[in-house]
Scaffold this motif. Structure first.
Motif, mmCIF file in Angstrom:
data_model
loop_
_atom_site.group_PDB
_atom_site.id
_atom_site.type_symbol
_atom_site.label_atom_id
_atom_site.label_comp_id
_atom_site.label_asym_id
_atom_site.label_seq_id
_atom_site.Cartn_x
_atom_site.Cartn_y
_atom_site.Cartn_z
ATOM 1 N N GLY A 52 9.441 -31.282 -20.142
ATOM 2 C CA GLY A 52 8.622 -31.036 -21.306
ATOM 3 C C GLY A 52 8.892 -29.684 -21.950
ATOM 4 N N SER A 53 8.314 -29.505 -23.100
ATOM 5 C CA SER A 53 8.589 -28.305 -23.877
ATOM 6 C C SER A 53 8.143 -27.015 -23.176
ATOM 7 N N VAL A 54 7.153 -27.116 -22.323
ATOM 8 C CA VAL A 54 6.670 -25.930 -21.608
ATOM 9 C C VAL A 54 7.086 -25.961 -20.141
ATOM 10 N N GLY A 55 8.069 -26.776 -19.827
ATOM 11 C CA GLY A 55 8.558 -26.843 -18.457
ATOM 12 C C GLY A 55 7.796 -27.798 -17.575
ATOM 13 N N ASP A 56 7.014 -28.646 -18.178
ATOM 14 C CA ASP A 56 6.221 -29.603 -17.423
ATOM 15 C C ASP A 56 6.935 -30.950 -17.359
ATOM 16 N N ARG A 57 6.395 -31.812 -16.584
ATOM 17 C CA ARG A 57 6.824 -33.214 -16.503
ATOM 18 C C ARG A 57 8.329 -33.372 -16.255
ATOM 19 N N PRO A 58 8.920 -32.722 -15.261
ATOM 20 C CA PRO A 58 10.315 -33.019 -14.956
ATOM 21 C C PRO A 58 10.467 -34.460 -14.488
ATOM 22 N N ASN A 59 11.557 -35.056 -14.901
ATOM 23 C CA ASN A 59 11.794 -36.454 -14.555
ATOM 24 C C ASN A 59 13.290 -36.668 -14.368
ATOM 25 N N TYR A 60 13.668 -37.565 -13.460
ATOM 26 C CA TYR A 60 15.079 -37.727 -13.096
ATOM 27 C C TYR A 60 15.439 -39.195 -12.944
ATOM 28 N N ARG A 61 16.700 -39.479 -13.232
ATOM 29 C CA ARG A 61 17.182 -40.812 -12.890
ATOM 30 C C ARG A 61 17.258 -40.907 -11.382
ATOM 31 N N ASP A 62 17.129 -42.115 -10.857
ATOM 32 C CA ASP A 62 17.010 -42.290 -9.421
ATOM 33 C C ASP A 62 18.189 -41.704 -8.653
ATOM 34 N N SER A 63 19.381 -41.834 -9.184
ATOM 35 C CA SER A 63 20.573 -41.439 -8.426
ATOM 36 C C SER A 63 20.691 -39.926 -8.235
ATOM 37 N N VAL A 64 19.925 -39.139 -8.980
ATOM 38 C CA VAL A 64 20.016 -37.685 -8.840
ATOM 39 C C VAL A 64 18.747 -37.075 -8.250
ATOM 40 N N LYS A 65 17.736 -37.881 -8.038
ATOM 41 C CA LYS A 65 16.483 -37.353 -7.471
ATOM 42 C C LYS A 65 16.746 -36.711 -6.111
ATOM 43 N N GLY A 66 16.173 -35.524 -5.924
ATOM 44 C CA GLY A 66 16.369 -34.804 -4.679
ATOM 45 C C GLY A 66 17.633 -33.974 -4.646
ATOM 46 N N ARG A 67 18.526 -34.156 -5.626
ATOM 47 C CA ARG A 67 19.775 -33.382 -5.672
ATOM 48 C C ARG A 67 19.829 -32.467 -6.891
ATOM 49 N N PHE A 68 19.278 -32.919 -8.015
ATOM 50 C CA PHE A 68 19.315 -32.154 -9.262
ATOM 51 C C PHE A 68 17.925 -31.610 -9.573
#
Length: 114
Positions: A52-68
């Protein structure tokens, strides 16, 4: 119009790490969500992560979760993508995108290889 410039790409061995940066040219960057996409040779561009614009709500595609990890520092007009445990399949050109501003960066190459 704001411009985005990616940097930090390079050649890394599997299991290695890289930190991509996205530098914006003006403060309007802080009004937009930020996304990272990637495009591998012969494949369509795919969404990787968003924040999000203030650094909130990070979200990731499944294949990179836990790595990126996606983050941003609006005071510096910068966004980041910390990549750890890189796989061969992470090889691609990585793009920064500010969707509310309809702006893309030019991309930075990430190559994971022995």
């Amino acid at each position: 119009q704001v411009q985005l410039v990616e940097s930090g790409g390079g050649l890394v061995q599997p299991g290695g790490s890289l930190r991509l940066s996205c530098s914006a040219s003006d403060i309007t960057f802080a009004t937009s969500e930020m996304e990272w996409y990637r495009q591998a040779p012969g494949k369509e561009r795919e969404w990787v992560a968003s924040i999000g614009s203030v650094g909130d709500r990070p979200n990731y595609r499944d294949s990179v979760k836990g790595r990126f990890t996606i983050s941003r520092d609006n005071a510096k007009l910068e966004g980041y993508l910390q990549m750890r445990g890189l796989w061969l399949e992470d090889t691609a050109v990585y793009y920064c995108h500010a969707p509310r501003l309809h702006v893309w960066g030019q991309g930075t190459q990430v190559t994971v290889s022995w």
